[in-house]
Design a protein around this motif. Structure first.
Motif, PDB file in Angstrom:
ATOM      1  N   ALA A  51     -84.789  73.801 -36.313  1.00  0.00           N
ATOM      2  CA  ALA A  51     -84.491  74.028 -34.900  1.00  0.00           C
ATOM      3  C   ALA A  51     -83.326  75.000 -34.739  1.00  0.00           C
ATOM      4  N   VAL A  52     -82.320  74.895 -35.603  1.00  0.00           N
ATOM      5  CA  VAL A  52     -81.181  75.807 -35.544  1.00  0.00           C
ATOM      6  C   VAL A  52     -81.632  77.232 -35.843  1.00  0.00           C
ATOM      7  N   GLU A  54     -84.584  78.598 -35.435  1.00  0.00           N
ATOM      8  CA  GLU A  54     -85.359  79.134 -34.315  1.00  0.00           C
ATOM      9  C   GLU A  54     -84.439  79.581 -33.185  1.00  0.00           C
ATOM     10  N   GLU A  55     -83.414  78.792 -32.900  1.00  0.00           N
ATOM     11  CA  GLU A  55     -82.484  79.111 -31.821  1.00  0.00           C
ATOM     12  C   GLU A  55     -81.628  80.327 -32.166  1.00  0.00           C
ATOM     13  N   VAL A  56     -81.107  80.350 -33.393  1.00  0.00           N
ATOM     14  CA  VAL A  56     -80.193  81.417 -33.784  1.00  0.00           C
ATOM     15  C   VAL A  56     -80.930  82.736 -33.983  1.00  0.00           C
ATOM     16  N   LEU A  89     -72.049  80.923 -30.254  1.00  0.00           N
ATOM     17  CA  LEU A  89     -73.402  80.494 -29.921  1.00  0.00           C
ATOM     18  C   LEU A  89     -73.400  79.220 -29.086  1.00  0.00           C
ATOM     19  N   ARG A  92     -73.889  79.455 -25.440  1.00  0.00           N
ATOM     20  CA  ARG A  92     -75.198  79.904 -24.959  1.00  0.00           C
ATOM     21  C   ARG A  92     -76.310  78.894 -25.198  1.00  0.00           C
ATOM     22  N   SER A  93     -76.067  77.874 -25.998  1.00  0.00           N
ATOM     23  CA  SER A  93     -77.146  76.988 -26.420  1.00  0.00           C
ATOM     24  C   SER A  93     -76.689  75.540 -26.448  1.00  0.00           C
ATOM     25  N   ASN A  94     -77.343  74.699 -25.658  1.00  0.00           N
ATOM     26  CA  ASN A  94     -77.039  73.272 -25.701  1.00  0.00           C
ATOM     27  C   ASN A  94     -77.447  72.656 -27.033  1.00  0.00           C
ATOM     28  N   LEU A  95     -78.519  73.157 -27.642  1.00  0.00           N
ATOM     29  CA  LEU A  95     -78.915  72.652 -28.953  1.00  0.00           C
ATOM     30  C   LEU A  95     -77.802  72.869 -29.966  1.00  0.00           C
ATOM     31  N   LEU A  96     -77.245  74.074 -29.999  1.00  0.00           N
ATOM     32  CA  LEU A  96     -76.205  74.361 -30.978  1.00  0.00           C
ATOM     33  C   LEU A  96     -74.900  73.654 -30.647  1.00  0.00           C
ATOM     34  N   TYR A 232     -74.687  79.434 -40.758  1.00  0.00           N
ATOM     35  CA  TYR A 232     -74.051  79.123 -39.485  1.00  0.00           C
ATOM     36  C   TYR A 232     -72.670  78.570 -39.805  1.00  0.00           C
TER      37      TYR A 232
END
Length: 280
Positions: A51-52, A54-56, A89, A92-96, A232
């Motif tokens: 998931a990281v 894909e987001e990054v 990051l 910009r991203s709640n996942l991260l 990361y």
């Protein structure tokens, strides 16, 4: 290996991590105190890493495209098609944001930093198959001088990281001297010494991390494979840490800036317990 202390590094004394950790083993904290780093495998699970990535990947593509619009296709250390740095990051991203405060990472921070910990910095570093170049030895606290000087870097490997594709190398034991003086080497970045006879490689599988002090000199080698090496970088400082400002060549610091920008520097632990970060 020749080095000298940073002008603002006065009366530094290494503060050892606890010998009775909650998440780490005593052997890991002993290695951290003595060598300034250790490798922890399988820190995060494969689904989280996927998931990281894909987001990054999507955000890093913007960084690469931006570099290609610049004359010479490079900006300081970053170079299109060679190495990219994509910071902040979590803004910009709640996942991260969630990953940076993951309880598995927060537990490491509590053992090594203390009960009250904030995220200080985050950035993705993608090292593409690249031309040979010199890589400078540096400390994270040599780029921006933070007090307390001891904070923590969790170098999270998103792909299997090897000597051939650019794993970190560290200079064991030098962290005990505190922040060193750095010289800017154009266009490679800041450097605290040129050679280290005791350098140790730190390969790590995807999902694992190289955990090291902000005072541990390190570099990464060239990527001589055909695949992109993805990492990361997450850095954590004790609550109340401050950025010192001014010109070290001109004298003492002229100011102090609290490291508490809420959009990217938020609590990950309080009173020894992980904290769920606020959403964007």
């Amino acid at each position: 290996m020749n080095f000298r202390p940073h002008p603002w590094n006065q009366d530094f004394a290494w503060q050892p991590a606890t010998s009775t950790p909650a998440a780490l083993t005593p052997e890991q904290t002993e290695e951290f105190n003595r060598q300034g780093f250790f490798v922890v495998e399988d820190l995060l699970d494969a689904d989280t890493i996927a998931a990281v990535i894909e987001e990054v990947d999507a955000i890093e593509a913007e960084t690469e495209a931006g570099l290609r619009q610049i004359e010479g296709e490079r900006l300081m250390i970053a170079e299109a098609g060679a190495i990219t740095f994509t910071p902040h990051l979590v803004a910009r991203s709640n996942l991260l944001r969630q990953v940076a405060a993951d309880p598995r990472i927060a537990a490491v921070c509590i053992d090594l930093v203390g009960p009250d910990v904030n995220l200080y910095w985050d950035q993705a570093v993608y090292k593409k198959p690249e031309k040979p170049r010199r890589f400078p030895w540096h400390q994270d606290n040599g780029y921006t001088f933070i007090e307390p000087q001891q904070y923590l870097t969790v170098w999270l490997s998103l792909t299997d990281t090897t000597v051939d594709n650019g794993c970190p190398w560290v200079a064991p034991g030098v962290h005990l001297h505190g922040t060193l003086a750095h010289t800017y080497v154009d266009p490679l970045g800041f450097e605290c010494f040129e050679q280290c006879e005791t350098a140790a490689p730190a390969p790590v599988r995807a999902g694992g991390a190289v955990v090291f002090s902000s005072l541990t000199p390190h570099l990464t080698g060239p990527n001589i494979t055909n695949e992109v090496r993805k990492a990361y970088i997450l850095q954590y400082a004790p609550d109340g840490a401050e950025l010192l400002t001014g010109d070290p060549a001109q004298g003492p610091p002229t100011g102090r800036v609290p490291c508490n920008a809420p959009e990217r520097q938020y609590p990950v632990a309080r009173l020894g317990r992980p904290v769920t970060p606020p959403r964007i």
